[in-house]
Design an enzyme around this catalytic site. Structure first.
Site, PDB file in Angstrom:
ATOM      1  N   TYR A 104       0.860  -1.183   0.000  1.00  0.00           N
ATOM      2  CA  TYR A 104       0.000   0.000   0.000  1.00  0.00           C
ATOM      3  C   TYR A 104       0.901   1.239   0.000  1.00  0.00           C
ATOM      4  O   TYR A 104       0.618   2.245  -0.653  1.00  0.00           O
ATOM      5  CB  TYR A 104      -0.899   0.011   1.244  1.00  0.00           C
ATOM      6  CG  TYR A 104      -1.942  -1.084   1.240  1.00  0.00           C
ATOM      7  CD1 TYR A 104      -3.169  -0.890   0.621  1.00  0.00           C
ATOM      8  CD2 TYR A 104      -1.694  -2.318   1.833  1.00  0.00           C
ATOM      9  CE1 TYR A 104      -4.134  -1.894   0.601  1.00  0.00           C
ATOM     10  CE2 TYR A 104      -2.648  -3.323   1.832  1.00  0.00           C
ATOM     11  CZ  TYR A 104      -3.868  -3.109   1.204  1.00  0.00           C
ATOM     12  OH  TYR A 104      -4.809  -4.114   1.183  1.00  0.00           O
ATOM     13  N   ASN A 127     -12.630   0.807  -5.195  1.00  0.00           N
ATOM     14  CA  ASN A 127     -12.463   0.554  -6.614  1.00  0.00           C
ATOM     15  C   ASN A 127     -13.706  -0.165  -7.161  1.00  0.00           C
ATOM     16  O   ASN A 127     -14.182  -1.123  -6.595  1.00  0.00           O
ATOM     17  CB  ASN A 127     -11.199  -0.275  -6.784  1.00  0.00           C
ATOM     18  CG  ASN A 127     -11.327  -1.331  -7.831  1.00  0.00           C
ATOM     19  OD1 ASN A 127     -11.766  -1.042  -8.927  1.00  0.00           O
ATOM     20  ND2 ASN A 127     -10.945  -2.526  -7.502  1.00  0.00           N
ATOM     21  N   CYS A 135      -6.657  -4.915  -7.544  1.00  0.00           N
ATOM     22  CA  CYS A 135      -6.471  -4.454  -6.173  1.00  0.00           C
ATOM     23  C   CYS A 135      -6.017  -5.594  -5.268  1.00  0.00           C
ATOM     24  O   CYS A 135      -5.538  -5.374  -4.168  1.00  0.00           O
ATOM     25  CB  CYS A 135      -7.758  -3.842  -5.638  1.00  0.00           C
ATOM     26  SG  CYS A 135      -9.214  -4.791  -6.012  1.00  0.00           S
ATOM     27  N   HIS A 136      -6.124  -6.818  -5.755  1.00  0.00           N
ATOM     28  CA  HIS A 136      -5.701  -7.967  -4.946  1.00  0.00           C
ATOM     29  C   HIS A 136      -4.188  -8.121  -4.926  1.00  0.00           C
ATOM     30  O   HIS A 136      -3.662  -8.929  -4.176  1.00  0.00           O
ATOM     31  CB  HIS A 136      -6.346  -9.242  -5.503  1.00  0.00           C
ATOM     32  CG  HIS A 136      -6.051  -9.484  -6.953  1.00  0.00           C
ATOM     33  ND1 HIS A 136      -6.750  -8.848  -7.968  1.00  0.00           N
ATOM     34  CD2 HIS A 136      -5.125 -10.251  -7.545  1.00  0.00           C
ATOM     35  CE1 HIS A 136      -6.245  -9.257  -9.139  1.00  0.00           C
ATOM     36  NE2 HIS A 136      -5.264 -10.092  -8.905  1.00  0.00           N
ATOM     37  N   GLU A 162      -2.324 -16.490  -9.791  1.00  0.00           N
ATOM     38  CA  GLU A 162      -1.272 -15.762 -10.504  1.00  0.00           C
ATOM     39  C   GLU A 162       0.114 -16.287 -10.155  1.00  0.00           C
ATOM     40  O   GLU A 162       1.122 -15.781 -10.631  1.00  0.00           O
ATOM     41  CB  GLU A 162      -1.374 -14.262 -10.185  1.00  0.00           C
ATOM     42  CG  GLU A 162      -2.679 -13.650 -10.669  1.00  0.00           C
ATOM     43  CD  GLU A 162      -2.649 -12.131 -10.635  1.00  0.00           C
ATOM     44  OE1 GLU A 162      -1.572 -11.554 -10.427  1.00  0.00           O
ATOM     45  OE2 GLU A 162      -3.723 -11.531 -10.811  1.00  0.00           O
TER      46      GLU A 162
END
Length: 169
Positions: A104, A127, A135-136, A162
């Site tokens: 962040y 968002n 955002c993850h 991912e």
DNA sequence: CCCGACACGGTGC
DNA sequence: GCACCGTGTCGGG
């Protein structure tokens, strides 16, 4: 402003998707409550005339990407509705490559407001385009999972998919 | 390791 | 003005 919307299934649950003239403007999990999802859409994107349209060009493209397993980058046009600060944060999120994570704090620095870390967290949470805006991929500096508007479990699954190993950061 | 306290900036009421 | 927050840092169990 005309906003097209449709509901569709994803590997992580049903979502409500919406788009306007600029591109996709909303995607959120319905959590088995379509009425509330629509109310959320109306709150965030206004003024808007909602029109259900499953064959909207961008909505069908997201549908295809979702069905294919959400693998890799999506390259879909996004329409960002928010305050200047929020839009800056969201654009910074879009710069995070698939499969990598940042803090962040790093986002705060990236937009030139190193001390607005907390506000960044709030902006990320607001968002409108979950998954499409990654955002993850934002964790705490200490390597903690951080929060997620749609539940930590989903955040972990997205990171896992991912190929991100967050256990020893 | 897990608190608690506090500084921090943007937003909504 | 004020009370939220998807944080970070520091100090003490």
């Amino acid at each position: 402003m005309i906003v097209h919307y449709a509901f569709t299934e994803t590997p992580l649950g049903e979502v409500l998707i919406a788009s306007d003239e600029q591109g996709l403007c909303f995607m959120g999990f319905t959590e088995e409550n379509r009425a509330e999802a629509l109310a959320d859409l109306e709150r965030r994107i206004k003024p808007a005339s909602l029109v259900e349209d499953k064959s909207d060009q961008w909505i069908t493209q997201v549908h295809a990407w979702l069905s294919a397993g959400m693998i890799g980058e999506h390259h879909l046009p996004l329409s960002l509705h928010g305050t200047p600060f929020q839009v800056a944060v969201w654009k910074a999120l879009l710069e995070i490559p698939y499969g990598t994570v940042v803090s962040y704090q790093a986002i705060a620095r990236a937009i030139g407001r190193p001390k607005a870390v907390r506000a960044v967290g709030t902006a990320i949470g607001r968002n409108n385009l979950s998954i499409l805006i990654p955002c993850h991929r934002v964790l705490t500096t200490s390597g903690g999972i951080g929060g997620y508007r749609w539940g930590i479990a989903r955040k972990q699954r997205l990171l896992e998919q991912e190929g991100v190993g967050w256990k020893e950061l």
